[in-house]
Design an enzyme around this catalytic site. Structure first.
Site, mmCIF file in Angstrom:
data_model
loop_
_atom_site.group_PDB
_atom_site.id
_atom_site.type_symbol
_atom_site.label_atom_id
_atom_site.label_comp_id
_atom_site.label_asym_id
_atom_site.label_seq_id
_atom_site.Cartn_x
_atom_site.Cartn_y
_atom_site.Cartn_z
ATOM 1 C CG HIS A 146 -1.250 -1.933 -4.894
ATOM 2 N ND1 HIS A 146 -2.553 -1.878 -5.215
ATOM 3 C CD2 HIS A 146 -0.769 -1.094 -4.808
ATOM 4 C CE1 HIS A 146 -2.844 -0.648 -5.052
ATOM 5 N NE2 HIS A 146 -1.485 -0.034 -4.673
ATOM 6 C CG ASP A 150 1.583 2.585 -2.988
ATOM 7 O OD1 ASP A 150 0.393 1.880 -3.822
ATOM 8 O OD2 ASP A 150 1.158 3.675 -2.477
ATOM 9 C CG HIS A 203 -3.006 0.388 -0.702
ATOM 10 N ND1 HIS A 203 -1.921 0.345 -0.349
ATOM 11 C CD2 HIS A 203 -3.212 1.268 -1.805
ATOM 12 C CE1 HIS A 203 -1.165 0.932 -1.182
ATOM 13 N NE2 HIS A 203 -2.041 1.532 -2.296
ATOM 14 N NE ARG A 211 1.855 7.852 -3.848
ATOM 15 C CZ ARG A 211 2.589 6.796 -3.987
ATOM 16 N NH1 ARG A 211 2.148 5.599 -3.995
ATOM 17 N NH2 ARG A 211 3.729 7.100 -4.680
HETATM 18 FE FE LIG Z 1 -1.456 2.026 -4.133
#
Ligand SMILES: [Fe+2]
Length: 284
Positions: free
Chosen positions: A104, A106, A258, A273
């Site tokens: 995917h 993000d 990723h 993150r």
């Molecule tokens: Fe991700």
């Protein structure tokens, strides 16, 4: 062999993409020249990796905001006092809305998907839980000319609930789904996009979020999606990163996809993150 840089050494991960940055402390304030070089190396290698960077949440935020405006709080838990720091803690996260088992990009369901993200590992299992990134420029370049032409004529619907619907309904019910759906409606993006900074074409495809292509019928969609998933996961297109505590990955979300590798069962894994908001819509 790529460029050399004055502020750090580069160790390429694979021929496809990714590079480890050696000899730079990103916990401290960086000089303007070092930041310019990081940005150049980032555009060149698409994902940069750093080892032994015990970032505090504040340092993590400070490093990331050198590269753009930060993503605010959304549908994932954030750290108390740090609305830009998303907390990804396993095994708890297995029960959440977010699933990143499939390849995917993000937040590709957004009109302006994220520019990039900086992921910091605070606690990882001794083995397992690697992350892999795929080079979407190369994914486009390796297609035959007729296939490039077909892909260039397609627009993809990126839907946050394409694969997660059952999970959301099970955990949050119909009302929860309705709220989440309103907050994150689908977006349509060209399948072949030009990177806004490098100008290179890439295959902007997400296995997790692309429900269908508007121009194709059901049968064609099924075949093309299967082809694209098999295409982007070719080993010559990706790099795989083994995390250690205080490893950091910084990826360009406009030309990579990723996937998390969930092979660590119920072991504890804690990641922070901080992401950079997208400044532009993906364009042909
Ligand atoms: Fe991700």
């Amino acid at each position: 062999m790529g460029k050399t840089y004055k502020s750090f050494e580069i160790r390429e991960m694979t021929a496809a993409l990714g590079a480890e940055v050696v000899g730079l402390d990103i916990t401290s304030k960086l000089s303007k020249s070092a930041l310019i070089e990081i940005n150049q190396a980032w555009l060149e290698h698409q994902v940069l990796f750093f080892r032994d960077q015990p970032l505090t949440p504040e340092q993590h935020v400070n490093f990331t905001k050198n590269f753009g405006e930060l993503q605010g709080p959304g549908y994932m838990p954030t750290l108390d006092g740090f609305p830009n720091v998303y907390v990804q803690e396993y095994p708890d996260l297995y029960k959440g809305i977010v699933s990143d088992v499939d390849w995917h990009i993000d937040a590709s369901f957004m009109k302006k998907p994220l520019k990039g993200a900086v992921l910091h590992a605070l606690k990882v299992p001794a083995t397992g839980g690697d992350t892999a990134w795929v080079n979407l420029y190369k994914a486009y370049d390796l297609l035959s000319k007729p296939m490039q032409k077909l892909c260039s004529n397609l627009t993809a619907v990126h839907d946050n609930f394409y694969k997660n619907l059952a999970n959301v309904l099970d955990n949050y019910g119909a009302q929860g789904y309705e709220i989440a759906r309103k907050a994150t409606p689908p977006s349509v993006h060209p399948l072949v996009c030009k990177h806004p900074e490098t100008g290179k074409k890439c295959l902007f495809y997400s296995e997790l979020m692309v429900s269908h292509f508007n121009e194709l019928n059901d049968e064609e969609n099924k075949v093309i999606k299967e082809f694209l998933v098999n295409h982007i996961k070719k080993p010559e297109l990706y790099c795989r990163f083994k995390w250690e505590n205080d490893s950091v990955a910084f990826w360009d979300n406009r030309c990579t996809a990723h996937k998390g590798i969930f092979d660590f069962g119920q072991q504890h894994r804690l990641m922070h993150r901080v992401a950079i908001q997208g400044a532009t819509k993906p364009k042909k």
